[in-house]
Design a protein around this motif. Structure first.
Motif, PDB file in Angstrom:
ATOM      1  N   ARG A   1      11.047  -1.421   3.316  1.00 51.32           N
ATOM      2  CA  ARG A   1      11.601  -1.195   4.853  1.00 51.32           C
ATOM      3  C   ARG A   1      10.927  -2.427   4.763  1.00 51.32           C
ATOM      4  N   TRP A   2       9.416  -1.681   4.768  1.00 49.87           N
ATOM      5  CA  TRP A   2       8.360  -3.235   5.115  1.00 49.87           C
ATOM      6  C   TRP A   2       8.812  -4.085   4.247  1.00 49.87           C
ATOM      7  N   ALA A   3       9.019  -4.125   3.316  1.00 55.40           N
ATOM      8  CA  ALA A   3       8.878  -5.383   2.521  1.00 55.40           C
ATOM      9  C   ALA A   3      10.217  -5.997   2.699  1.00 55.40           C
ATOM     10  N   TYR A   4      11.233  -5.490   3.043  1.00 54.83           N
ATOM     11  CA  TYR A   4      12.479  -5.906   3.879  1.00 54.83           C
ATOM     12  C   TYR A   4      12.064  -7.169   4.738  1.00 54.83           C
ATOM     13  N   GLN A   5      11.253  -6.268   5.821  1.00 51.39           N
ATOM     14  CA  GLN A   5      10.750  -6.508   6.669  1.00 51.39           C
ATOM     15  C   GLN A   5      10.242  -8.136   6.503  1.00 51.39           C
ATOM     16  N   ALA A   6       8.832  -8.177   5.520  1.00 53.73           N
ATOM     17  CA  ALA A   6       8.705  -9.591   5.220  1.00 53.73           C
ATOM     18  C   ALA A   6       9.249 -10.568   4.935  1.00 53.73           C
TER      19      ALA A   6
ATOM     20  N   ASP B   1      10.107  10.330  -2.827  1.00 57.46           N
ATOM     21  CA  ASP B   1      11.018   9.088  -2.731  1.00 57.46           C
ATOM     22  C   ASP B   1      10.819   8.697  -0.847  1.00 57.46           C
ATOM     23  N   GLU B   2      10.606   9.554   0.476  1.00 56.82           N
ATOM     24  CA  GLU B   2      10.857   9.244   1.167  1.00 56.82           C
ATOM     25  C   GLU B   2      10.206   8.459   1.428  1.00 56.82           C
ATOM     26  N   THR B   3       8.594   8.197   0.817  1.00 60.82           N
ATOM     27  CA  THR B   3       7.625   7.010   1.268  1.00 60.82           C
ATOM     28  C   THR B   3       7.761   6.043   0.063  1.00 60.82           C
ATOM     29  N   ALA B   4       9.074   5.560  -0.626  1.00 62.19           N
ATOM     30  CA  ALA B   4       8.644   4.522  -1.457  1.00 62.19           C
ATOM     31  C   ALA B   4      10.342   4.169  -0.850  1.00 62.19           C
ATOM     32  N   GLU B   5      11.257   4.851  -0.364  1.00 60.69           N
ATOM     33  CA  GLU B   5      12.044   4.497   1.153  1.00 60.69           C
ATOM     34  C   GLU B   5      11.811   3.372   2.273  1.00 60.69           C
TER      35      GLU B   5
ATOM     36  N   GLN C   1       1.175  -1.569   0.041  1.00 61.14           N
ATOM     37  CA  GLN C   1      -0.168  -0.300  -0.217  1.00 61.14           C
ATOM     38  C   GLN C   1       0.569   1.011  -0.260  1.00 61.14           C
ATOM     39  N   LEU C   2       2.106   0.748   0.310  1.00 61.89           N
ATOM     40  CA  LEU C   2       2.769   2.147   0.371  1.00 61.89           C
ATOM     41  C   LEU C   2       3.553   2.617  -1.024  1.00 61.89           C
ATOM     42  N   ALA C   3       4.198   1.771  -1.469  1.00 61.03           N
ATOM     43  CA  ALA C   3       3.881   1.181  -3.738  1.00 61.03           C
ATOM     44  C   ALA C   3       3.093   2.018  -3.496  1.00 61.03           C
TER      45      ALA C   3
ATOM     46  N   LEU D   1       6.584  -6.319  -5.520  1.00 62.84           N
ATOM     47  CA  LEU D   1       5.612  -4.861  -4.488  1.00 62.84           C
ATOM     48  C   LEU D   1       5.872  -3.707  -4.896  1.00 62.84           C
ATOM     49  N   VAL D   2       7.623  -3.420  -4.206  1.00 62.93           N
ATOM     50  CA  VAL D   2       7.327  -1.982  -4.289  1.00 62.93           C
ATOM     51  C   VAL D   2       8.468  -1.933  -4.971  1.00 62.93           C
ATOM     52  N   ALA D   3       9.178  -2.480  -6.168  1.00 63.01           N
ATOM     53  CA  ALA D   3      10.017  -2.396  -7.680  1.00 63.01           C
ATOM     54  C   ALA D   3       8.891  -1.648  -7.837  1.00 63.01           C
TER      55      ALA D   3
END
Length: 332
Positions: free
Chosen positions: A299-304, A291-295, A212-214, A327-329
């Motif tokens: 981070r949430w994807a890394y936690q996944a 860009d801050e939102t994309a970053e 959702q952030l993406a 998802l984030v790409a």
């Protein structure tokens, strides 16, 4: 119909025929004897979609026996539930388009759109009932979280709440809960060990927030032809998204610039005019908060990915990692 890559051609070719079966069952599930109900229920199914929730069910089922018939039913349940929420969301957001087609409420009006969403929830309940009491309970708990997330988004945070933390909880309830249930159902009905079921459920929670952030980034930086939605709809309706929340935080800080303050004033102004909305979208698209939102999404994807660190090495674990990255790409 576009789907997200899982980064493994062999596994994808194994899952695609089962995803095709899910699509057939989904169309059967939305069919109604009433002519109007049938047309409105098929509206979003016919418009297509990424089907990421059914794909996640099928993928996680590979941790056990992915060929079990219950897995297909579970995949249909989560997509029916997702589609039902879209009918309601578009009414609440006054979204004119969805998946490149006019929203249901634009075609039939708000009442028909809301009732169609209710019909799809009912069909999802019928299918999930065949999966047993545990599935019914999980579906009910997920449905509750979906409603709570929408309620909190509608009402907004209290004065004592941190708006960013509040929004992240909204995303966890409104979006991540169903993605987590998709992963959970897949592993559960594939017969995977309980420890694996728990891991992929946590994975889904983190991946759902990342997704959702993406989307918050994509909704600003992509055009309607790419997303199937009108850019800036949330801005026009005053729906908070992470870029705007980060901009508000920035404006409240000593580091705020005149450009920051001017952009926020424009966002809070009258955006009923299409030209005014397009101007704000263009200015926000190049602002650092995007860009801050994309970053933050990364981070949430890394936690996944970290949540499934203990899964056995192999194609499924690798594919889940690729899925989270994909998802984030999209927001890159």
């Amino acid at each position: 119909m576009a789907t997200l890559t899982i980064g493994n051609a062999a596994l994808d070719s194994e899952l695609q025929p089962r995803l095709d079966l899910v699509e057939e069952r989904l169309r059967d599930a939305v069919a109604q004897s009433d002519k109007l109900a049938d047309a409105s229920s098929r509206h979003l199914v016919d418009a297509g979609g990424k089907r990421l929730r059914p794909m996640l069910v099928l993928l996680c089922a590979q941790l056990g026996d992915g060929s079990r018939p219950e897995v297909l039913d579970a995949a249909v349940v989560v997509e029916l539930t997702h589609l039902a929420t879209l009918y309601h969301d578009d009414v609440m957001d006054s979204a004119p388009t969805r998946r490149g087609a006019p929203s249901a409420h634009e075609v039939w009006g708000n009442s028909v759109a809301i009732l169609t969403g209710d019909l799809l929830f009912a069909r999802a309940s019928t299918v999930v009932a065949g999966l047993g009491p545990a599935a019914v309970r999980i579906q009910a708990e997920t449905f509750e979280r979906l409603c709570i997330g929408q309620l909190h988004e509608t009402v907004g945070p209290d004065d004592a709440d941190d708006p960013v933390a509040f929004y992240l909880q909204v995303l966890a309830d409104k979006t991540a809960s169903l993605i987590a249930t998709s992963a959970r159902f897949g592993a559960m009905f594939g017969g995977a060990p309980r420890s694996m079921v728990e891991q992929v459920t946590r994975y889904g929670e983190f991946a759902g927030v990342a997704f959702q952030l993406a989307d918050d980034v994509i909704d600003i930086r992509s055009d309607a032809a790419t997303t199937g939605k009108t850019p800036g709809t949330d801005l026009r309706e005053g729906v908070p998204t992470m870029p705007v929340l980060l901009l508000r935080r920035r404006v409240a800080s000593p580091e705020a610039t005149d450009e920051d303050r001017a952009l926020l004033a424009a966002i809070d102004g009258d955006l009923s005019d299409d030209a005014a909305l397009a101007d704000v979208v263009a200015r926000l698209a190049v602002h650092p908060v995007l860009d801050e939102t994309a970053e933050l999404a990364r981070r949430w994807a890394y936690q996944a990915v970290g949540a499934i660190a203990s899964l056995p090495e192999g194609d499924v674990k690798d594919a889940l990692g690729a899925f989270a990255e994909a998802l984030v790409a999209r927001a890159a």
